[in-house]
Write an enzyme that holds these catalytic residues in place. Structure first.
Site, PDB file in Angstrom:
ATOM      1  N   TYR A 152       0.806  -1.232   0.000  1.00 18.40           N
ATOM      2  CA  TYR A 152       0.000   0.000   0.000  1.00 18.40           C
ATOM      3  C   TYR A 152       0.834   1.274   0.000  1.00 18.40           C
ATOM      4  O   TYR A 152       0.283   2.375   0.002  1.00 18.40           O
ATOM      5  CB  TYR A 152      -0.960  -0.008   1.208  1.00 18.40           C
ATOM      6  CG  TYR A 152      -2.011  -1.083   1.100  1.00 18.40           C
ATOM      7  CD1 TYR A 152      -1.660  -2.423   1.184  1.00 18.40           C
ATOM      8  CD2 TYR A 152      -3.357  -0.776   0.880  1.00 18.40           C
ATOM      9  CE1 TYR A 152      -2.596  -3.424   1.055  1.00 18.40           C
ATOM     10  CE2 TYR A 152      -4.297  -1.776   0.760  1.00 18.40           C
ATOM     11  CZ  TYR A 152      -3.910  -3.098   0.844  1.00 18.40           C
ATOM     12  OH  TYR A 152      -4.850  -4.093   0.719  1.00 18.40           O
ATOM     13  N   ASP A 194      -6.366  -6.801   4.911  1.00 16.47           N
ATOM     14  CA  ASP A 194      -7.466  -6.179   4.172  1.00 16.47           C
ATOM     15  C   ASP A 194      -8.416  -7.259   3.663  1.00 16.47           C
ATOM     16  O   ASP A 194      -9.637  -7.193   3.832  1.00 16.47           O
ATOM     17  CB  ASP A 194      -6.853  -5.391   3.000  1.00 16.47           C
ATOM     18  CG  ASP A 194      -7.861  -4.510   2.287  1.00 16.47           C
ATOM     19  OD1 ASP A 194      -9.036  -4.522   2.668  1.00 16.47           O
ATOM     20  OD2 ASP A 194      -7.462  -3.825   1.328  1.00 16.47           O
ATOM     21  N   ASP A 254      -3.730 -18.627   2.428  1.00 17.68           N
ATOM     22  CA  ASP A 254      -4.727 -19.411   1.690  1.00 17.68           C
ATOM     23  C   ASP A 254      -5.390 -20.436   2.621  1.00 17.68           C
ATOM     24  O   ASP A 254      -6.619 -20.598   2.622  1.00 17.68           O
ATOM     25  CB  ASP A 254      -4.116 -20.080   0.452  1.00 17.68           C
ATOM     26  CG  ASP A 254      -2.740 -20.665   0.703  1.00 17.68           C
ATOM     27  OD1 ASP A 254      -2.167 -20.426   1.779  1.00 17.68           O
ATOM     28  OD2 ASP A 254      -2.223 -21.382  -0.178  1.00 17.68           O
ATOM     29  N   LYS A 282       2.512 -15.634   3.643  1.00 16.19           N
ATOM     30  CA  LYS A 282       2.588 -16.505   2.471  1.00 16.19           C
ATOM     31  C   LYS A 282       4.077 -16.779   2.241  1.00 16.19           C
ATOM     32  O   LYS A 282       4.609 -16.568   1.152  1.00 16.19           O
ATOM     33  CB  LYS A 282       1.916 -15.798   1.282  1.00 16.19           C
ATOM     34  CG  LYS A 282       1.759 -16.645   0.039  1.00 16.19           C
ATOM     35  CD  LYS A 282       0.822 -17.828   0.199  1.00 16.19           C
ATOM     36  CE  LYS A 282       0.877 -18.728  -1.017  1.00 16.19           C
ATOM     37  NZ  LYS A 282       0.312 -20.057  -0.782  1.00 16.19           N
ATOM     38  N   ASP A 300     -12.518  -8.780   5.206  1.00 21.85           N
ATOM     39  CA  ASP A 300     -13.798  -8.779   4.481  1.00 21.85           C
ATOM     40  C   ASP A 300     -14.455 -10.154   4.632  1.00 21.85           C
ATOM     41  O   ASP A 300     -15.663 -10.268   4.831  1.00 21.85           O
ATOM     42  CB  ASP A 300     -13.596  -8.466   2.984  1.00 21.85           C
ATOM     43  CG  ASP A 300     -13.839  -6.990   2.677  1.00 21.85           C
ATOM     44  OD1 ASP A 300     -13.517  -6.153   3.545  1.00 21.85           O
ATOM     45  OD2 ASP A 300     -14.355  -6.677   1.581  1.00 21.85           O
TER      46      ASP A 300
END
Ligand code: ATP
Length: 356
Positions: free
Chosen positions: A135, A249, A225, A192, A253
């Site tokens: 970001y 982020d 994942d 990850k 959600d």
């Protein structure tokens, strides 16, 4: 004797302008000793005078306020979204609000799309790094618009940035028990690192080092994942999750869906000891803006979180309890099964808070 807290209110765009007044009403009804000041930063102002953040705006917020309550930014009339970047990312980056705290709580079984999940099963917190990662907009585009175009988006991870957010997660675990009063005992780091070996390696090493300083807290790890799958398969297993900016982020959600959707999710952007900023997880939601249908509970719970952060614990509890009762009695907006408008749901909660 409590010292009156000063709160900057920035409703912003779209449904931010509808839900934030409801949050402010709940705060007023709680009797919290606060003084609020409104700011018109957002698309309307930008379209009039081209100003996104007034000169020294962030310095002023830090100097004159104890906390900031923000709605949402994003407006179809500002295609570049420049004002949202300047204001929201500006606050997070320039005020160095490095920990984005997103509690995930299920208030009523009816709100969860998963079978057999009850409120006691979902009470975890995602702590998202908020000032680094992809970001920062580092990188660039080369040969744009040609078949040879190259786009590079750098993932920035500093030792300092990773260490402080991981430490924050452990400290948070120690200081914030679960809703049922039991202590938080586990911190899970999500990355990850099997594919992103450089950044993941740093997160892995720092997590191990910092975790060793908190022997009473169990450390766990999941690839992002796998975590997404587990969050749907069995959300009971999570306690505190700490992760980078982008994964935070995305997974919040998904986590919001477990608690009834974006309209229910609260968040705080925190730097301990500094003026921190609180905002609902949802955005400005242009398709539903101006229709009195947006769910104000995410914003109201965000305001409660802000009061708790400011030490106004009793007032925060009153607001949390009123929202819980509203959900249980279906005094809610349509997205979570009720029949009320934004204002009417906000009125019901404020009334309850005032009487509670
Ligand atoms: P951003 O990019 O700013 O995160 P977004 O476009 O990804 O925003 P939102 O603006 O948060 O996402 O909303 C997406 C959709 O979710 C909305 O169009 C709406 O249908 C639903 N939604 C979001 N917030 C609420 C809310 N408070 N009440 C009801 N529905 C909501």
């Amino acid at each position: 004797m409590s010292v009156r807290k000063r709160i900057a209110i920035i409703p912003g765009d779209g449904i931010g302008k509808e839900v934030i007044p409801e949050a402010v009403k709940a705060v007023a009804a709680s009797g919290a000793d606060v003084e609020t000041s409104q700011f018109d930063w957002g698309a309307d102002r930008y379209l009039v005078d081209g100003v996104t953040v007034p000169p020294d705006g962030f310095v002023m917020l830090e100097r004159d306020f104890d906390a900031i309550l923000v709605g949402a930014f994003g407006d179809p009339r500002v295609a570049s979204n420049i004002h949202a970047k300047d204001i929201l990312l500006g606050m997070r980056f320039k005020m160095d609000l490095y920990a984005n705290v997103r509690p995930v709580r299920l208030l009523d079984a009816a709100l969860c799309p998963l079978k057999g999940i009850e409120p006691k099963h979902i009470d975890f917190v995602v702590i998202r790094e908020n000032t680094e990662g992809v970001y920062t907009d580092a990188g660039g585009v080369f040969k744009q618009g040609t078949p040879d175009e190259i786009a590079v988006q750098e993932d920035i991870n500093t030792r300092k940035g990773v260490e402080r957010v991981i430490r924050f997660a452990f400290e948070y675990a120690e200081r914030h028990p679960k809703l049922d009063g039991s202590p938080r005992k586990r911190v899970l780091m999500c990355d990850k690192s099997n594919a992103m070996t450089h950044a993941g390696g740093l997160w892995q090493r720092v997590f191990k080092e910092v975790g060793a300083e908190y022997p009473q807290i169990k450390t766990e790890h999941m690839y992002v994942d796998a975590l997404c799958m587990q969050m749907v398969r069995d959300p009971r297993q999570f306690d505190i999750v700490v992760t980078n900016n982008m994964f935070g982020d995305i997974i919040t959600d998904l986590a919001a869906a477990l608690q009834g959707g974006l309209g229910m999710a609260a968040s705080g952007n925190i730097h301990p000891g500094k003026t921190s900023m609180f905002e609902p997880v949802h955005g400005s939601a242009p398709p539903i803006a101006g229709k009195n249908v947006a769910n104000p509970f995410g914003a109201i719970l965000t305001a409660a979180m802000m009061l708790g952060h400011l030490g106004l614990t009793e007032e925060a509890k009153k607001i949390d309890a009123a929202v819980l009762e509203a959900v249980q009695q279906k005094r809610t907006t349509q997205d979570i099964g009720g029949a009320l408008g934004t204002r009417e749901a906000g009125d019901w909660v404020a009334d309850k808070v005032g009487r509670g």
